[in-house]
Design an enzyme around this catalytic site. Structure first.
Site, PDB file in Angstrom:
ATOM      1  N   TRP A  42       1.008  -1.212  -0.003  1.00 11.34           N
ATOM      2  CA  TRP A  42       0.039   0.037   0.167  1.00 11.34           C
ATOM      3  C   TRP A  42       0.717   1.229   0.057  1.00 11.34           C
ATOM      4  O   TRP A  42       0.483   2.195  -0.750  1.00 11.34           O
ATOM      5  CB  TRP A  42      -1.025  -0.041   1.213  1.00 11.34           C
ATOM      6  CG  TRP A  42      -1.964  -1.106   1.175  1.00 11.34           C
ATOM      7  CD1 TRP A  42      -1.960  -2.097   2.095  1.00 11.34           C
ATOM      8  CD2 TRP A  42      -2.963  -1.442   0.058  1.00 11.34           C
ATOM      9  NE1 TRP A  42      -3.243  -3.034   1.768  1.00 11.34           N
ATOM     10  CE2 TRP A  42      -3.531  -2.695   0.440  1.00 11.34           C
ATOM     11  CE3 TRP A  42      -3.178  -0.708  -1.101  1.00 11.34           C
ATOM     12  CZ2 TRP A  42      -4.669  -3.134  -0.269  1.00 11.34           C
ATOM     13  CZ3 TRP A  42      -4.251  -1.325  -1.715  1.00 11.34           C
ATOM     14  CH2 TRP A  42      -4.700  -2.479  -1.423  1.00 11.34           C
TER      15      TRP A  42
ATOM     16  N   LYS B 297     -11.829  -2.018   6.981  1.00  9.87           N
ATOM     17  CA  LYS B 297     -11.248  -2.858   8.038  1.00  9.87           C
ATOM     18  C   LYS B 297     -11.470  -2.779   9.368  1.00  9.87           C
ATOM     19  O   LYS B 297     -11.869  -3.842  10.051  1.00  9.87           O
ATOM     20  CB  LYS B 297      -9.753  -2.275   8.017  1.00  9.87           C
ATOM     21  CG  LYS B 297      -9.042  -2.264   6.745  1.00  9.87           C
ATOM     22  CD  LYS B 297      -8.862  -3.548   5.687  1.00  9.87           C
ATOM     23  CE  LYS B 297      -8.566  -3.338   4.238  1.00  9.87           C
ATOM     24  NZ  LYS B 297      -7.599  -2.292   3.897  1.00  9.87           N
TER      25      LYS B 297
ATOM     26  N   ASP C  42      -1.516   6.788   6.253  1.00  6.13           N
ATOM     27  CA  ASP C  42      -2.798   5.819   5.878  1.00  6.13           C
ATOM     28  C   ASP C  42      -2.941   4.958   7.123  1.00  6.13           C
ATOM     29  O   ASP C  42      -2.049   4.029   7.583  1.00  6.13           O
ATOM     30  CB  ASP C  42      -2.155   5.091   4.644  1.00  6.13           C
ATOM     31  CG  ASP C  42      -3.143   3.750   4.230  1.00  6.13           C
ATOM     32  OD1 ASP C  42      -4.200   3.733   4.859  1.00  6.13           O
ATOM     33  OD2 ASP C  42      -3.004   3.201   3.160  1.00  6.13           O
TER      34      ASP C  42
HETATM   35  C1  LIG Z   1      -6.962  -1.913   2.365  1.00  4.70           C
HETATM   36  C2  LIG Z   1      -5.976  -0.799   2.494  1.00  4.70           C
HETATM   37  C3  LIG Z   1      -5.931  -0.052   1.283  1.00  4.70           C
HETATM   38  C4  LIG Z   1      -6.730  -0.071   0.143  1.00  4.70           C
HETATM   39  O1  LIG Z   1      -7.976   0.337   0.490  1.00  4.70           O
HETATM   40  P1  LIG Z   1      -9.198   0.538  -0.611  1.00  4.70           P
HETATM   41  O2  LIG Z   1     -10.132   1.118   0.202  1.00  4.70           O
HETATM   42  O3  LIG Z   1      -9.520  -0.644  -1.211  1.00  4.70           O
HETATM   43  O4  LIG Z   1      -8.647   1.385  -1.698  1.00  4.70           O
HETATM   44  C5  LIG Z   1      -4.808   0.983   1.503  1.00  4.70           C
HETATM   45  N1  LIG Z   1      -4.027   1.057   2.555  1.00  4.70           N
HETATM   46  C6  LIG Z   1      -3.944   0.208   3.493  1.00  4.70           C
HETATM   47  C7  LIG Z   1      -3.225   0.160   4.609  1.00  4.70           C
HETATM   48  C8  LIG Z   1      -5.044  -0.851   3.411  1.00  4.70           C
HETATM   49  O5  LIG Z   1      -5.184  -1.700   4.462  1.00  4.70           O
END
Ligand SMILES: *Cc1c(COP(=O)(O)O)cnc(C)c1O
Length: 361
Positions: free
Chosen positions: A102, A196, A172
């Site tokens: 990511w 999540k 993030d």
């Molecule tokens: C799942 C995830 C993403 C991607 O998220 P989307 O909502 O599918 O774009 C990005 N960063 C992290 C840390 C993630 O766990």
């Protein structure tokens, strides 16, 4: 009805109490005679839902007043572009730490809009650790510094934040939001896809310091400009209404049932300890991450034998544990134990692992 223990990395388990409440309110939300799915996002009744969701998030996360909370769409992946488009506008430079796929995707996307530098990477060891950072290598005039706080695929987390001085820190937090307290004031921007730890898929939370809004690159699409959403209280266009309602229910659960993020952290530490202690004592299974960087949320582990891993995954499904297969880049298994996973779920998993170990020694 029988529910499985779901260890999916995302979308993932929601608290059962939240699902029940949503079911109860499905046909008639609090006497409105409608489902939240059906109501106008401009109605009074919906307005109180989104306002309450924001107020709860502010309270639970202790978000300072000089930060905006935005409810957006497009997933965390859209933020990989929105961050540079909105922030990389003074000197056209940004720093990135690459701690997983990511983080790497965020870096690659941002590189399309300005000069990005990888300050450190842990790719040399399949992202199994958080690299030590040397402040003297940071770009002094970067517009921001980006990290991925909890690395969902690899199971690492920052226990210490980089000291970026006046350069805004952007993180993030998709897979660790609401798992423990975060000092929001240390960040310029925090963002998270909700699926999540917060809600079903469909809403992306952005928490942004107000002074970072309003200076987007000229080419920024209207929908990708934070100002568009900040000026319209996330109602410039139709927001993901139902998902925001579910986030509100989850936030109520965190606040009222759990007792806030300090308590949430205690519960998450207790769950994670149970699994990590077993991994450290097992002769068959072992964790793939260096101890000091272990995540509370995502726990990858292997037997060291791909065939045995496959056997474990197959038998685990039969025993009612689903989505334990690891990400293809790590192999083996991964147990995602987000807020909604009860302690009993981890306990049952550890018992199952002990039994598997005894049978396959
Ligand atoms: C799942 C995830 C993403 C991607 O998220 P989307 O909502 O599918 O774009 C990005 N960063 C992290 C840390 C993630 O766990």
């Amino acid at each position: 009805m029988s529910r499985v223990y779901n260890f999916s990395a995302g979308p993932s388990m929601l608290p059962e109490a939240v699902l029940k409440r949503a079911a109860d309110e499905m046909l008639d939300y609090q006497g409105s005679g409608q489902s939240v799915m059906e109501m106008s996002h401009r109605s009074k009744v919906y307005d109180s839902i989104i306002k309450e969701a924001e107020a709860l998030l502010r309270e639970v996360m202790n978000i300072p007043d000089n930060y905006k909370v935005l409810f957006l769409q497009g997933g965390a992946s859209s933020q990989f572009a929105m961050i540079p488009l909105n922030l990389m506008t003074k000197n056209g430079k940004a720093d990135y730490v690459v701690t997983g796929q990511w983080a790497k995707k965020a870096y690659k996307e941002a590189s399309r809009y300005g000069e990005c530098k990888v300050i450190a990477s842990s790719e040399d060891k399949t992202f199994s650790y958080i690299p030590k950072l040397d402040k003297s290598t940071f770009t002094k005039d970067a517009d921001y510094f980006h990290i991925c706080m909890n690395n969902t695929i690899y199971g690492t987390v920052y226990h210490e934040l980089p000291d970026t001085g006046d350069v805004p820190l952007v993180a993030d937090i998709s897979s660790c939001i609401l798992s423990e307290p975060i000092d929001v004031s240390k960040f310029g921007v925090l963002y998270a896809g909700a699926q999540k730890n917060m809600a079903p898929a469909g809403v992306t939370i952005v928490i942004i310091r107000e002074d970072l809004i309003g200076d987007a690159q000229e080419i920024t699409p209207t929908m990708f400009n934070y100002k568009t959403h900040a000026d319209n209280d996330s109602m410039f266009n139709t927001p993901p209404c139902y998902t925001i309602y579910m986030a509100k229910l989850v936030l109520e659960w965190v606040k009222n049932e759990i007792g806030g993020l300090e308590k949430m952290k205690e519960l998450n530490e207790k769950k994670a300890k149970l699994l990590y202690d077993f991994l450290d004592s097992s002769k068959l299974f072992k964790g793939t991450v260096v101890k000091e960087d272990r995540s509370l949320m995502n726990v990858p582990f292997v037997t060291g034998d791909a065939e045995l891993d496959a056997k474990f995954v197959k038998e685990s499904v039969e025993a009612g544990f689903v989505n334990l297969k690891g990400h293809r880049s790590v192999g083996g298994m991964r147990a995602s134990i987000y807020n909604a996973m009860p302690y009993e779920g981890v306990e049952a998993l550890v018992e199952f692992m002990k039994k598997f170990e005894a049978e396959n020694a």
